[in-house]
Write a protein that holds these residues in place. Structure first.
Motif, PDB file in Angstrom:
ATOM      1  N   LEU A   1       0.828  -1.203   0.000  1.00  0.00           N
ATOM      2  CA  LEU A   1       0.000   0.000   0.000  1.00  0.00           C
ATOM      3  C   LEU A   1       0.865   1.257   0.000  1.00  0.00           C
ATOM      4  O   LEU A   1       0.557   2.239  -0.696  1.00  0.00           O
ATOM      5  CB  LEU A   1      -0.927   0.003   1.212  1.00  0.00           C
TER       6      LEU A   1
ATOM      7  N   ALA B   1       1.506   6.370  -6.841  1.00  0.00           N
ATOM      8  CA  ALA B   1       0.405   7.265  -7.192  1.00  0.00           C
ATOM      9  C   ALA B   1       0.822   8.725  -7.053  1.00  0.00           C
ATOM     10  O   ALA B   1       0.477   9.574  -7.884  1.00  0.00           O
ATOM     11  CB  ALA B   1      -0.811   6.971  -6.315  1.00  0.00           C
ATOM     12  N   ALA B   2       1.603   9.012  -5.990  1.00  0.00           N
ATOM     13  CA  ALA B   2       2.079  10.389  -5.799  1.00  0.00           C
ATOM     14  C   ALA B   2       3.024  10.802  -6.919  1.00  0.00           C
ATOM     15  O   ALA B   2       2.943  11.919  -7.445  1.00  0.00           O
ATOM     16  CB  ALA B   2       2.777  10.508  -4.442  1.00  0.00           C
TER      17      ALA B   2
ATOM     18  N   THR C   1       2.317   1.567  -3.421  1.00  0.00           N
ATOM     19  CA  THR C   1       1.266   2.021  -4.340  1.00  0.00           C
ATOM     20  C   THR C   1       0.973   3.503  -4.144  1.00  0.00           C
ATOM     21  O   THR C   1       0.795   4.252  -5.113  1.00  0.00           O
ATOM     22  CB  THR C   1      -0.019   1.205  -4.109  1.00  0.00           C
ATOM     23  N   LYS C   2       0.952   3.933  -2.875  1.00  0.00           N
ATOM     24  CA  LYS C   2       0.709   5.351  -2.579  1.00  0.00           C
ATOM     25  C   LYS C   2       1.836   6.213  -3.132  1.00  0.00           C
ATOM     26  O   LYS C   2       1.599   7.290  -3.702  1.00  0.00           O
ATOM     27  CB  LYS C   2       0.586   5.534  -1.068  1.00  0.00           C
ATOM     28  N   GLN C   3       3.084   5.722  -2.988  1.00  0.00           N
ATOM     29  CA  GLN C   3       4.229   6.472  -3.503  1.00  0.00           C
ATOM     30  C   GLN C   3       4.178   6.560  -5.025  1.00  0.00           C
ATOM     31  O   GLN C   3       4.438   7.617  -5.615  1.00  0.00           O
ATOM     32  CB  GLN C   3       5.526   5.803  -3.051  1.00  0.00           C
TER      33      GLN C   3
END
Length: 240
Positions: free
Chosen positions: A78, A85-86, A81-83
């Motif tokens: 997660l 997405a950023a 994935t967040k990184q």
């Protein structure tokens, strides 16, 4: 475990009947055998219960450890994935800004081209008089150099004339052209792309300055020259 308990019970029955050949024997014998069975099986079943409890606890601990590992991996995924997405968002924002800036450059190039055409048209405006030819004077041709003093005197005369009207409009358009050239340098990605606009605008302002000087013209000329000098130094340092 069920099979083991069944075998144990069968073994005990065999043991009982081997000792009491007369069937189940009397009640006392059968009661004593029951006590024997209870005394024998209870510790065994208790031990088996403890073993099963320990086994169950170990399995739960292993399952909990696996769950914690999976949870840690899930959290890591997660976070990654967040990184991602950023990073994707930043890349998209950078692309949008680049496209917006490119659109501004293209639009400004078109406006500057139109502005050059307006200035050229004013410079070549025919006023049916040889003494009012802006193109010759501003470009400083041989005839222009000869006409410059008389042209300057006529242009700055207190009596309004057609020559003055065109000249005032030309001055306004030159100021606008210089401002556009400076604005293009601000959003341009390369000094080499902006330098021609600056040089041409400076040449036109210098030509106009030969017969008419004003605070606005001097200020614009100074800004153009400073920017040209800055770009020339930048290009020279890049070449080195």
């Amino acid at each position: 475990m069920v099979i083991l308990v069944g075998l144990l019970a069968g073994l005990l029955l065999i043991l009982y009947f081997s000792q009491f050949n007369g069937g189940f024997g009397n009640q006392g014998d059968f009661g004593a055998f029951g006590d024997f069975i209870g005394g024998t099986l209870n510790p065994i079943l208790g031990f088996i219960t403890v073993v099963l409890l320990i086994w169950s606890l170990r399995k739960q601990a292993e399952a909990l450890k696996v769950s914690q590992t999976e949870l840690a991996l899930t959290r890591q995924e997660l976070a990654e994935t967040k990184q991602e997405a950023a990073l994707s968002r930043l890349a998209m924002e950078a692309q949008v800004k680049h496209l917006e800036k490119e659109a501004q450059r293209n639009e400004l190039q078109s406006i500057i081209k139109t502005q050059f055409e307006i200035v050229e048209k004013l410079m070549t405006t025919s006023l049916n008089t040889r003494d009012c030819n802006f193109a010759d004077v501003m470009n400083q041709t041989q005839e222009g150099a000869h006409w410059t003093p008389k042209f300057k005197e006529q242009f700055n005369s207190p009596n309004p004339s057609a020559c003055q009207i065109v000249g005032r409009e030309l001055e306004v358009q030159l100021l606008q052209l210089g401002a556009l050239a400076l604005e293009y340098t601000r959003i341009s990605s390369s000094p080499l792309l902006a330098l021609p606009y600056l040089v041409k605008a400076r040449a036109l302002v210098l030509g106009f300055r030969r017969f008419h000087q004003s605070i606005s013209n001097e200020k614009l000329l100074r800004m153009l020259e400073e920017q040209i000098e800055h770009f020339q130094k930048t290009i020279s340092s890049t070449d080195k």
